[in-house]
Design an enzyme around this catalytic site. Structure first.
Site, mmCIF file in Angstrom:
data_model
loop_
_atom_site.group_PDB
_atom_site.id
_atom_site.type_symbol
_atom_site.label_atom_id
_atom_site.label_comp_id
_atom_site.label_asym_id
_atom_site.label_seq_id
_atom_site.Cartn_x
_atom_site.Cartn_y
_atom_site.Cartn_z
ATOM 1 N N GLU A 1 -1.592 -7.565 0.080
ATOM 2 C CA GLU A 1 -2.234 -8.602 0.895
ATOM 3 C C GLU A 1 -2.794 -9.727 0.045
ATOM 4 O OE1 GLU A 1 -5.168 -7.247 3.736
ATOM 5 O OE2 GLU A 1 -3.629 -6.710 5.180
ATOM 6 N N HIS B 1 11.984 13.994 -6.669
ATOM 7 C CA HIS B 1 13.063 14.652 -5.919
ATOM 8 C C HIS B 1 13.534 13.785 -4.756
ATOM 9 C CE1 HIS B 1 12.546 18.590 -7.998
ATOM 10 N NE2 HIS B 1 11.408 17.996 -8.318
ATOM 11 N N LYS C 1 0.380 -10.120 14.933
ATOM 12 C CA LYS C 1 -0.675 -9.958 15.943
ATOM 13 C C LYS C 1 -0.452 -10.916 17.100
ATOM 14 C CE LYS C 1 -4.366 -8.547 12.799
ATOM 15 N NZ LYS C 1 -5.620 -8.987 12.201
#
Ligand code: PA5
Length: 423
Positions: A277, A298, A413
């Protein structure tokens, strides 16, 4: 202290050649003159934090510890990642202590929300709702369910059971808390979400989890004092910041923060938010990604070893593990594992790390920066967090980016609100 090692970093330049640039930006950070300078409250916070509020945090945490089976911490992003990372790093994943800390309000997953609500129904619980803006949708949705449950279960006592951490004067949550008579703690104006773990945002849940927050603040203060000297011979936060920029120049567009302990995984999540951010703007920045080894060897290990050469690794190692065990001898040795008899599991982990370093750096040609912390104590946590704050600010300013806003987050948003029919 944090040790920064560069012997595996495959450097093509001299780190110290950045000293002049570092000095210039250091002045901007410490004198609060850079971009976004109204959000530099964290810089001297280990000195200037509100001591009275700090004592109140300890007092309330004692009450919660004495009366709750569960503390629900309702928040998202900077309003939960710090606390969760600290609690997992210091207590491990199965701490077997009360109160259990459950994080909620950080997702729209209906399954998660319903399962948590069902789980706490018959337990004694407190809620700490945390939101600087007071309007974050994930948090507000979960909080409405929790508020209803608290009111139904505790009736008149409900206002005692909900604690709000929010802006000192503004926002819906602040107004709601005042109306309902909740106890409140303050998120200072000049400290953004992802820089707020040393405020009540992080400290209250961390203290409720039984961590000594005085030690944590002592660690942050030691780091603050150490990193006041911009000299690249000694300032490990700035060394790390410069190394990131050097990696970028060497063509690396992604950084994988790697730990070798499952209880450090949330630290990497917190770090991803801090750097993602803060730095990912204006088409710039290094993609912050993470791995917990050997688990992820893995899965992601194959890509690191032989995939596109786009990334460098930063190892975040802890010298002394919280707990250790000795591998037992077995007379039958049916599993052929007796070659490890008497060895500590942490030693095995360290050998896995060394073997991987050799594989990734020497055979895979992937540069590695190695950061080493002494232990997983509250002091070390406080020191490490401040280290990353300072490194992140330096790193962003080296790209001429404001580290303290997040304009890109608003885009989803807006679209979501339109789809949800919010006015
Ligand atoms: O770093 C930030 O500012 C954000 O990640 C916020 O912490 C996050 O969006 C939550 O915001 P709020 O505390 O306003 O609910």
């Amino acid at each position: 202290m944090i040790k920064v090692e560069t012997k595996y970093a495959l450097l093509q330049e001299d780190l110290l050649s950045y000293q002049e640039e570092v000095n210039r930006i250091h002045e901007m950070i410490d004198n609060k003159t850079g971009k976004g300078n109204d959000f530099l409250g964290w810089v001297d916070w280990p000195d200037t934090y509100d001591k009275e509020e700090f004592e109140r945090i300890i007092e309330v945490s004692e009450e919660v510890k004495a009366n709750a089976d569960v503390l629900l911490v309702c928040g998202i992003g900077g309003s939960y990642l710090g606390a969760r990372s600290a609690i997992e790093m210091m207590n491990g994943l199965y701490p077997q202590r009360k109160p259990e800390i459950i994080f909620i309000g950080n997702t729209f997953s209906s399954t998660y929300l319903k399962q948590v609500c069902d789980y706490i129904k018959d337990k004694s619980f407190y809620v700490n709702v945390i939101s600087k803006s007071g309007t974050t949708t994930e948090t507000s949705i979960a909080f409405r369910f929790l508020k209803n449950m608290v009111e139904e279960k505790y009736g008149e006592e409900a206002s005692q059971r909900i604690i709000a951490t929010t802006d000192k004067a503004r926002g819906t949550l602040k107004a709601l808390a005042a109306q309902k008579g909740y106890r409140t703690f303050v998120i200072p104006d000049d400290i953004g979400g992802r820089y707020s773990v040393f405020t009540a945002v992080g400290l209250l849940p961390i203290a409720c989890a039984g961590v000594d927050i005085r030690e944590l603040m002592r660690g942050s203060k030691a780091a603050m004092d150490d990193f006041r000297n911009p000299d690249l011979h000694v300032n490990s936060a700035y060394q790390y910041a410069v190394l990131r920029r050097m990696m970028e120049k060497q063509g690396k567009s992604a950084e994988m923060l790697v730990t070798y302990d499952l209880s450090m995984t949330m630290i990497t999540e917190w770090w991803k938010q801090l750097f993602g951010e803060s730095e990912g703007k204006e088409g710039k920045g290094i993609l912050p990604t993470s791995g917990t080894f050997s688990t992820d060897l893995h899965s992601l290990g194959q890509f690191v070893q032989e995939g596109k050469k786009m990334l460098f690794e930063t190892l975040l190692l802890v010298e002394k593990p919280m707990l250790d065990m000795t591998f037992p001898t077995d007379d039958e040795n049916l599993d052929n594992m007796n070659y490890l008899s008497g060895k500590s599991i942490d030693w095995v982990n360290k050998m896995a790390c060394l073997g991987t370093l050799e594989a990734h750096v020497e055979q895979g040609n992937v540069p590695n920066i190695v950061l080493t912390l002494e232990d997983n104590s509250a002091y070390s946590y406080g020191y490490m967090i401040y280290f990353f704050f300072k490194a992140c600010a330096m790193s962003c300013y080296m790209l001429d980016i404001n580290p303290f806003n997040q304009p890109g987050v608003e885009v989803y948003k807006k679209n979501m609100f339109r789809l949800l029919g919010k006015e």
